[in-house]
Design an enzyme around this catalytic site. Structure first.
Site: not given
Ligand code: 3HC
Length: 281
Positions: A118, A139, A151, A189
């Protein structure tokens, strides 16, 4: 192509899921610290893939084909025939450096070695591997099957050929790659984790409740989830580790981790993975 994925956590299983359903990939060695962890990691992928079948996004035959590609293993030597190795172990510089030093014994010079780090230095990882030109950051974002961004992080020695190869590879995975020169936190990040840290400050100062801080960013900035729920999704240990890297690499006090974030980690309130973070799960 044959790929090895090292790790058994959220990112390793998420990346495995992305790769196993893709036609470019014919075999995945899913390598964990022991056999049990490797088998459990494959079971996590099976569960996600079966959800896709239930939703009608994958046929039964496609799911069988995808899962048959995954070979769980506890031996680092399983990487031997890989075209690409993706490391997704704990976000800890010493652990990763030890892993890469051991990997030196098993990889060919032609193998591309990618780290899902990350924020840590790709150049440092390359320094202990046989061919630093083939060492690169790849990433993915959490949840890897959903988030489009990858990334591609260019270390000091990373070759342009490797960057171009991974651009095409990730586009063929259905992802949107961006090329980033190595720097602490890369692009996302460096902005996202200080934002989460600021949300922790706002909470600690009693300015608003966790629910209202998240509500404010969801409805006031159209973020898909609030910063504290996102902190719990990423894991507070990872958030703290990234803040520490930003701070130690730049020396800039604006990246100081909030003491409450540190306290949460010490209390094992890591977020979803320990069922308790800023919220309960
Ligand atoms: N694994 C697989 N699929 C998932 C999942 C998971 N853990 N969580 C949610 N999904 C899928 C669901 O199955 C759903 O699929 P569908 O549309 O085909 O039915 C879709 O994602 C949408 O899920 P939900 O309807 O349950 O919920 P939301 O619409 O609220 O979406 C979310 C959930 C995609 C997590 C959304 O809230 C989001 O985009 N959040 C922001 C996430 C983010 O910013 N991530 C980056 C983090 S930073 C990082 O990773 C970097 C690291 O280095 C720290």
């Amino acid at each position: 192509m044959e790929v090895s994925i090292i790790g058994s956590g959220t990112m390793a299983t998420g990346i495995t899921q992305v790769l196993c359903v893709n036609d470019q990939v014919t075999k995945i060695n899913l390598i964990a610290r022991n056999d049990n962890k490797a088998l459990l990691a494959k079971a996590v992928c099976e569960k996600s893939i079966s959800r896709l079948v239930r939703k009608g996004k994958l046929t039964e035959a496609q799911s069988i084909n995808a899962l048959e590609k995954i070979y769980p293993s506890s031996l680092l030597s399983s990487v031997i025939a890989s075209d690409l190795v993706i490391e997704a172990v704990a976000e800890d510089f010493i652990i990763k450096m030890e892993l890469f030093s051991e990997l030196y014994n098993y990889v060919k010079g032609s193998t591309i070695i990618a780290s899902n780090t990350s924020s840590l230095s790709i150049t440092a990882f390359g320094s202990v591997l046989p061919n630093s030109k083939n060492v690169v950051g790849l990433h993915f974002f959490n949840p890897a099957p959903v988030m489009e961004l990858v990334e591609i992080v260019v270390g000091h020695e990373t070759s342009e050929d490797v960057v171009q190869y991974l651009k095409v590879f990730t586009q063929n995975l259905g992802k949107s790659p961006v090329v980033v020169q190595e720097a602490p936190g890369f692009v996302v990040n460096r902005m996202l984790i200080p934002m989460i840290n600021e949300a922790v400050s706002i909470l600690a100062e009693g300015i608003a409740t966790a629910v209202d801080i998240d509500k404010a960013m969801k409805f006031g900035a159209h973020h898909p989830m609030g910063p504290l729920a996102l902190a719990d999704l990423i894991g507070n240990d990872v958030n703290l580790s990234i803040m520490e890297t930003l701070y130690s690499e730049t020396g800039d006090p604006k990246y100081r981790a909030h003491p409450l974030l540190r306290k949460m980690v010490r209390a094992n309130h890591l977020g979803r993975k320990t069922k308790k973070g800023f919220f309960e799960y």
